[in-house]
Design an enzyme around this catalytic site. Structure first.
Site, short mmCIF file in Angstrom:
data_model
loop_
_atom_site.label_atom_id
_atom_site.label_comp_id
_atom_site.label_asym_id
_atom_site.label_seq_id
_atom_site.Cartn_x
_atom_site.Cartn_y
_atom_site.Cartn_z
CG ASN A 1 38.67 38.76 68.37
OD1 ASN A 1 37.87 37.86 68.56
ND2 ASN A 1 39.35 39.28 69.38
CG LEU B 1 19.63 40.57 61.80
CD1 LEU B 1 18.64 39.96 60.79
CD2 LEU B 1 20.93 39.77 61.78
CB THR B 2 23.38 46.87 63.21
OG1 THR B 2 24.61 46.14 63.37
CG2 THR B 2 22.63 46.94 64.54
CB THR C 1 37.37 45.75 73.98
OG1 THR C 1 38.58 46.26 73.43
CG2 THR C 1 36.62 46.94 74.58
CG ASP C 2 42.82 45.10 74.19
OD1 ASP C 2 41.96 45.68 73.49
OD2 ASP C 2 43.91 44.70 73.72
CD GLU C 3 39.84 49.11 71.05
OE1 GLU C 3 39.45 50.27 70.91
OE2 GLU C 3 39.86 48.26 70.13
CB THR D 1 24.08 49.55 71.09
OG1 THR D 1 23.03 49.76 70.14
CG2 THR D 1 24.46 48.07 71.09
CE LYS E 1 32.36 46.08 74.80
NZ LYS E 1 31.24 45.12 74.50
CG LEU F 1 29.61 38.04 72.15
CD1 LEU F 1 28.80 36.76 72.08
CD2 LEU F 1 30.93 37.85 71.41
P1 NAD Z 1 30.29 43.20 65.30
O1 NAD Z 1 30.13 44.68 65.09
O2 NAD Z 1 30.83 42.36 64.19
O3 NAD Z 1 28.88 42.56 65.71
C1 NAD Z 1 28.02 43.15 66.60
C2 NAD Z 1 26.69 42.44 66.53
O4 NAD Z 1 25.79 43.07 67.47
C3 NAD Z 1 26.02 42.54 65.16
O5 NAD Z 1 25.50 41.28 64.78
C4 NAD Z 1 24.90 43.54 65.37
O6 NAD Z 1 23.77 43.32 64.52
C5 NAD Z 1 24.55 43.31 66.84
N1 NAD Z 1 23.95 44.50 67.45
C6 NAD Z 1 24.41 45.78 67.41
N2 NAD Z 1 23.57 46.60 68.06
C7 NAD Z 1 22.57 45.82 68.54
C8 NAD Z 1 21.42 46.07 69.31
N3 NAD Z 1 21.11 47.33 69.70
N4 NAD Z 1 20.61 45.05 69.65
C9 NAD Z 1 20.92 43.78 69.27
N5 NAD Z 1 21.97 43.48 68.52
C10 NAD Z 1 22.80 44.49 68.15
O7 NAD Z 1 31.17 43.08 66.61
P2 NAD Z 1 32.30 42.02 66.99
O8 NAD Z 1 33.59 42.51 66.44
O9 NAD Z 1 31.83 40.67 66.68
O10 NAD Z 1 32.34 42.24 68.58
C11 NAD Z 1 31.47 41.49 69.43
C12 NAD Z 1 31.74 41.89 70.87
O11 NAD Z 1 33.10 41.64 71.20
C13 NAD Z 1 31.51 43.38 71.14
O12 NAD Z 1 30.93 43.51 72.40
C14 NAD Z 1 32.91 43.97 71.12
O13 NAD Z 1 32.98 45.12 71.94
C15 NAD Z 1 33.72 42.82 71.68
N6 NAD Z 1 35.11 42.75 71.23
C16 NAD Z 1 35.44 42.85 69.92
C17 NAD Z 1 36.77 42.75 69.53
C18 NAD Z 1 37.18 42.79 68.08
O14 NAD Z 1 38.38 42.81 67.77
N7 NAD Z 1 36.25 42.78 67.13
C19 NAD Z 1 37.78 42.56 70.49
C20 NAD Z 1 37.40 42.48 71.85
C21 NAD Z 1 36.07 42.57 72.20
P1 TYD Z 2 40.69 48.66 63.91
O1 TYD Z 2 40.69 47.42 63.09
O2 TYD Z 2 39.68 49.72 63.62
O3 TYD Z 2 40.64 48.21 65.43
P2 TYD Z 2 40.83 49.09 66.78
O4 TYD Z 2 40.80 50.53 66.43
O5 TYD Z 2 39.64 48.67 67.59
O6 TYD Z 2 42.14 48.65 67.36
O7 TYD Z 2 42.12 49.34 63.79
C1 TYD Z 2 43.30 48.63 64.10
C2 TYD Z 2 44.47 49.59 63.95
O8 TYD Z 2 44.61 49.95 62.57
C3 TYD Z 2 44.29 50.90 64.72
O9 TYD Z 2 45.56 51.34 65.18
C4 TYD Z 2 43.79 51.87 63.64
C5 TYD Z 2 44.47 51.36 62.39
N1 TYD Z 2 43.73 51.55 61.12
C6 TYD Z 2 44.39 52.14 60.02
O10 TYD Z 2 45.57 52.55 60.09
N2 TYD Z 2 43.67 52.27 58.87
C7 TYD Z 2 42.37 51.85 58.75
O11 TYD Z 2 41.78 52.00 57.66
C8 TYD Z 2 41.75 51.25 59.87
C9 TYD Z 2 40.32 50.76 59.79
C10 TYD Z 2 42.47 51.11 61.04
#
Ligand code: NAD
Ligand code: TYD
Length: 353
Positions: A190, A41-42, A135-137, A106, A164, A87
């Site tokens: 996402n 719960l960060t 992630t694709d990053e 983490t 990652k 996740l």
């Molecule tokens: P998020 O930041 O919304 O959620 C992360 C969760 O992990 C939170 O509930 C947080 O409390 C928990 N957490 C963080 N540090 C922790 C720790 N030390 N111990 C236990 N719990 C901890 O992230 P998200 O966007 O839901 O992403 C989830 C996963 O999917 C991540 O691994 C991310 O790299 C991956 N991912 C995300 C995206 C995206 O677009 N958001 C895309 C591809 C992959």
């Molecule tokens: P983000 O949602 O942070 O995802 P990621 O960096 O993991 O792809 O950003 C998506 C794209 O939008 C990225 O090219 C950065 C850009 N961006 C802005 O231009 N302004 C913003 O305020 C944020 C958060 C992101």
């Protein structure tokens, strides 16, 4: 029903954005599983995301930190898990630029703790699966052409993607060295309900509602491939149950948008939603200093998961965005709650407001 179907499933990061959709899907679809949601719960984790299922008899929340090896080992010793969907992570690129070590702690150290605990479980339960969500990053940046495939070499550019990539390598290494059964999936950006409003889409929705500036980094010609979160949760479900052990799956929407074009689309949809005159929200678009090390373009070739597991996105981008915007409108209290405290300080520092 398949042979060796896991019964006790540990999902880390289940209170976060994607994790909460995965937890809900598993709790409601698989009554023969007991789902343990392990989350620290960060700022990004929020149990409000799971209010509707928290009373389910096949669900347990465990508050804990994956960086705490004693806690992790104890949890694994008390429960002989059949599978882990990992996740939990620090997930925001901009934060990783400000505090890279938090991401190492983490995403790298925490993942290795889970791998170590899983080795013991695997000794007692040969059917155990470590499913790592990535992630694709990790692949770095594309130029104007081409797609990331499962064979693309890793080339991470941000502290987030480097952490990652490192965790992905550790998962593979435990597979090679200790024969720990694993799967990795690498997904594109996402969007959807419950996403913390620091990422592009929910930040802009929130700012438009509040008539605040929409900070577009650099010239806005950066491209991302957007996928509705429930379609990612569906892919995770399929991969967990039908994916081949030791393999990687790329997940993406075949849905590329330049940030500036996406910002304009959001403005048009929000003007309609808010009954504002067309063009009103676009005036909020403000070009700001670029993100350092900003990756130009991400685009996933999702043909492997499509051909091998029959997965494809279930909603169009327009439908997904409508659902997302409606969700933020219907959940203003959630939005107010999560945008107080730590977030505000961060936001002010980030945009010098
Ligand atoms: P998020 O930041 O919304 O959620 C992360 C969760 O992990 C939170 O509930 C947080 O409390 C928990 N957490 C963080 N540090 C922790 C720790 N030390 N111990 C236990 N719990 C901890 O992230 P998200 O966007 O839901 O992403 C989830 C996963 O999917 C991540 O691994 C991310 O790299 C991956 N991912 C995300 C995206 C995206 O677009 N958001 C895309 C591809 C992959
Ligand atoms: P983000 O949602 O942070 O995802 P990621 O960096 O993991 O792809 O950003 C998506 C794209 O939008 C990225 O090219 C950065 C850009 N961006 C802005 O231009 N302004 C913003 O305020 C944020 C958060 C992101």
């Amino acid at each position: 029903m398949k042979k060796n179907v896991p019964k006790k499933i540990l999902i880390t990061g289940g209170a976060g954005f994607i994790g909460s959709h995965v937890v809900r899907r598993f709790v409601t679809r698989y009554s023969n599983y007991h789902i343990f949601n392990f989350d620290a719960l960060t700022y990004a984790g929020n149990l409000e995301n799971l209010k509707d299922i928290e009373q389910s008899t096949n669900y347990t929340f465990v508050k804990g930190d994956i960086t705490d090896a004693d806690f992790v080992n104890d949890l694994f010793a008390r429960n002989r898990f059949d599978g882990l969907i990992h996740l939990a992570a620090e997930s925001h690129v901009d934060r990783s630029i400000v505090d890279p070590l938090a991401f190492v702690r983490t995403n790298v150290f925490g993942t290795v703790n889970l791998l170590n605990a899983s080795l013991q479980t695997f000794k007692e339960n040969a059917g155990f699966l470590f499913y790592h969500i990535s992630t694709d990053e990790v692949y770095g940046s594309l130029g104007k052409e081409g797609f990331f495939t499962e064979k693309t070499a890793y080339d991470p550019n941000s502290p987030y993607s480097a952490s990652k990539a490192s965790s992905d390598h550790f998962v593979r290494a435990y597979g090679e060295t200790y024969k720990l059964p694993y799967i990795i999936s690498n997904c594109s950006n996402n969007y959807g309900p419950n996403q913390f409003p620091e990422k592009l889409i929910p930040l802009f929705i929130n700012n438009i509602i509040q008539n605040k500036a929409l900070p577009v980094y650099g010239d806005g010609n950066y491209t991302r491939d957007w996928l509705f979160v429930k379609d990612h949760a569906k892919a995770i479900d399929l991969i967990f149950h039908q994916g081949k052990k030791g393999e990687t799956y790329n997940v993406g929407g075949f849905n590329e948008w330049k940030n500036i074009e996406l910002a304009r689309l959001l403005c048009r949809l929000m003007d309609k939603k808010l009954d504002r005159e067309a063009g009103t929200s676009e005036k909020l678009i403000t070009f700001v200093k670029d993100r350092p090390g900003h990756d130009l373009r991400y685009a996933i070739d999702a043909s492997k998961i499509n051909q091998e597991l029959g997965w494809e996105p279930s909603v169009t981008f327009e439908e997904g965005l409508e659902l997302t915007i409606d969700w933020y409108f219907d959940n203003k209290e959630w939005l107010n709650n999560v945008t107080s405290g730590d977030y505000l300080e961060y936001y002010k520092k980030q945009y010098q407001v």
